[in-house]
Write an enzyme that holds these catalytic residues in place. Sequence first.
Site, PDB file in Angstrom:
ATOM      1  N   ALA B  73       0.776  -1.131  -0.117  1.00 36.04           N
ATOM      2  CA  ALA B  73      -0.058  -0.100  -0.077  1.00 36.04           C
ATOM      3  C   ALA B  73       0.689   1.437   0.058  1.00 36.04           C
ATOM      4  O   ALA B  73       0.685   2.101  -0.788  1.00 36.04           O
ATOM      5  CB  ALA B  73      -0.830   0.101   1.279  1.00 36.04           C
ATOM      6  N   SER B 201      -3.463  -3.580   0.251  1.00 33.55           N
ATOM      7  CA  SER B 201      -2.185  -4.174   0.569  1.00 33.55           C
ATOM      8  C   SER B 201      -2.611  -5.806   0.762  1.00 33.55           C
ATOM      9  O   SER B 201      -3.703  -6.058   1.129  1.00 33.55           O
ATOM     10  CB  SER B 201      -1.682  -3.646   2.068  1.00 33.55           C
ATOM     11  OG  SER B 201      -0.725  -4.333   2.335  1.00 33.55           O
ATOM     12  N   THR B 242       9.729  -6.686 -12.615  1.00 31.83           N
ATOM     13  CA  THR B 242       9.268  -7.949 -12.786  1.00 31.83           C
ATOM     14  C   THR B 242       8.156  -8.064 -11.795  1.00 31.83           C
ATOM     15  O   THR B 242       8.499  -7.933 -10.659  1.00 31.83           O
ATOM     16  CB  THR B 242      10.468  -9.015 -12.688  1.00 31.83           C
ATOM     17  OG1 THR B 242      11.203  -8.599 -13.857  1.00 31.83           O
ATOM     18  CG2 THR B 242       9.734 -10.370 -12.806  1.00 31.83           C
ATOM     19  N   CYS B 328       6.078   5.778  23.960  1.00 29.87           N
ATOM     20  CA  CYS B 328       7.147   5.179  24.242  1.00 29.87           C
ATOM     21  C   CYS B 328       7.378   3.948  23.329  1.00 29.87           C
ATOM     22  O   CYS B 328       8.486   3.299  23.323  1.00 29.87           O
ATOM     23  CB  CYS B 328       7.075   4.555  25.622  1.00 29.87           C
ATOM     24  SG  CYS B 328       7.361   5.613  27.128  1.00 29.87           S
TER      25      CYS B 328
END
Lengths: 137, 404
Positions: B73, B201, B242, B328
């Site tokens: 994506a 995706s 490809t 965090c």
Amino acid sequence: MAYSDKVIDHYNNPRNVGTLDKNKKEVGTGLVGAPECGDVMRLQIEVDPETKTIIDAKFKTYGCGSAIASSSLATEWLKGKTIDEALKIDNMDIVEELSLPPVKIHCSVLAEDAIKAAINDWRIKNGLEPLKLEDHH
Amino acid sequence: MKIPIYLDNNATTPLDPRVLEAMIPYFTEKFGNAASRNHSFGWEAEEAVDYAREQVAKLINANEKEIVFTSGATEAINLAIKGVAEMYEKKGDHIITVVTEHKAVLDSCKHLERLGKKVTYLPVNKEGLIDLNQLADAITDKTILVSVMYANNEIGTIQNIREISKIVRSRGVLFMTDATQAVGKIPVDVEADGIDLLAMSGHKIYGPKGVGALYVRRKNPRVKVTAQMDGGGHERGMRSGTLNVPGIVGLGKACEIAQQEMPTESVRLAKLRDKLEHALTTTIEETYVNGSREHRLPHVSNISFNFVEGEGLMMGIKNIAVSSGSACTSASLEPSYVLKALGVNDELAHSSIRFGLGRFTTEEEIDYTIPYVQQAVARLREVSPLWEMFKEGVDFSKVEWKAH
């Protein structure tokens, strides 16, 4: 990121969690950090007026595992130390003991700040000049 | 039941075994290059790619000629935004998007800003939805593209895509959507929804990583994008390289399964999600659901557990894999920009946990998760000075915090 065994141990079995009576003359309270920063530590010491020895230490921490472990370790180290000895605790000692990675060094800094803030609170209550603290940040 | 339990299906999903089965021959005996026109190895690969193209197109009600395969994506988004900006530069230089978009969209737009293009970032309300009037007002005669995500990755909020596209296309502007989180989970129909470009995706829909697609409308209007990579001119000149045949076969199969199972899967997951959310928010004080509860993907729940920090909580619930908007967990030390855009305060953003259920989530796992999280929150609140202060009725705004 993997935590060290010592961080995990302090996180799972935090030492000295609790609250001392902040109004007592023998008790010094340090509250550092801010909720919007994601960590707040409150560290309290109770000092023997005669010997200036820390006879009890308690903490409560809002933060990540490393922050909880740093403050838990700090209370362990503080008990039995004199005020002068307590002032010598350096954040890098905490980093080393807990094997904190670079992104968690701020947790140890916060713990050192909390110790110094608690000592200053106690000094002010007992008619002593507050210590000038160097700014870490 | 296997521990740890995976509840992070918005980050990625496990490959469906049926997808793997479809892919395997294309790694080994059917290894041909889909661009080899002169022998059976190439034909076999091309045939597989064509079939996958149909499977993908069918899921979003597109024509197979409108599907461009990419590496995922992020590449599809880059190609769409940068490709449209370049192709339509004579028409205009203005793009409109939303503050809660994925970084692939936001950073592609930032890149264009550095090249001198203009970008408007629309705000969202507390549910994560944009204001349609604000959108209409933002469109100028220089606007060439509006990009609004179908559903948000952190909170699951589904935008009002049909109304948005109506406004955008009535002004002769192209409408693009990052539908990475929506495709395969809820009905997405490029015709009924009025979509000109759509990014998706493989690995979010139980397909493989490293493969995705960009839908590029071929008529009403015919959309063109300038290729962002130079090479052999594959994918009708829009994406050289490809073709990743096994990956594409996997993406196709994943789309087919998603289409078949969506009606039952979405109902089942919504039920489990609601069970989890209801249990946690009604038994634990001071919990807040982030984002819209009404316009939301069926499998996502983002909850803030006030006075408990997200990373600290995740460590306490290590038997379940979730994610947090806490600073965090990111390199930036800033809490989630998506939650902040909703107006969630930093403190609650730090305390947020995203539960992302998936095809392989069982009721047993949810039944394990509920008391497990309840206990961890209770334990951490015992250690939290903020919880104690809250219980004592301390006004946090009056506390002199020593921010560091």
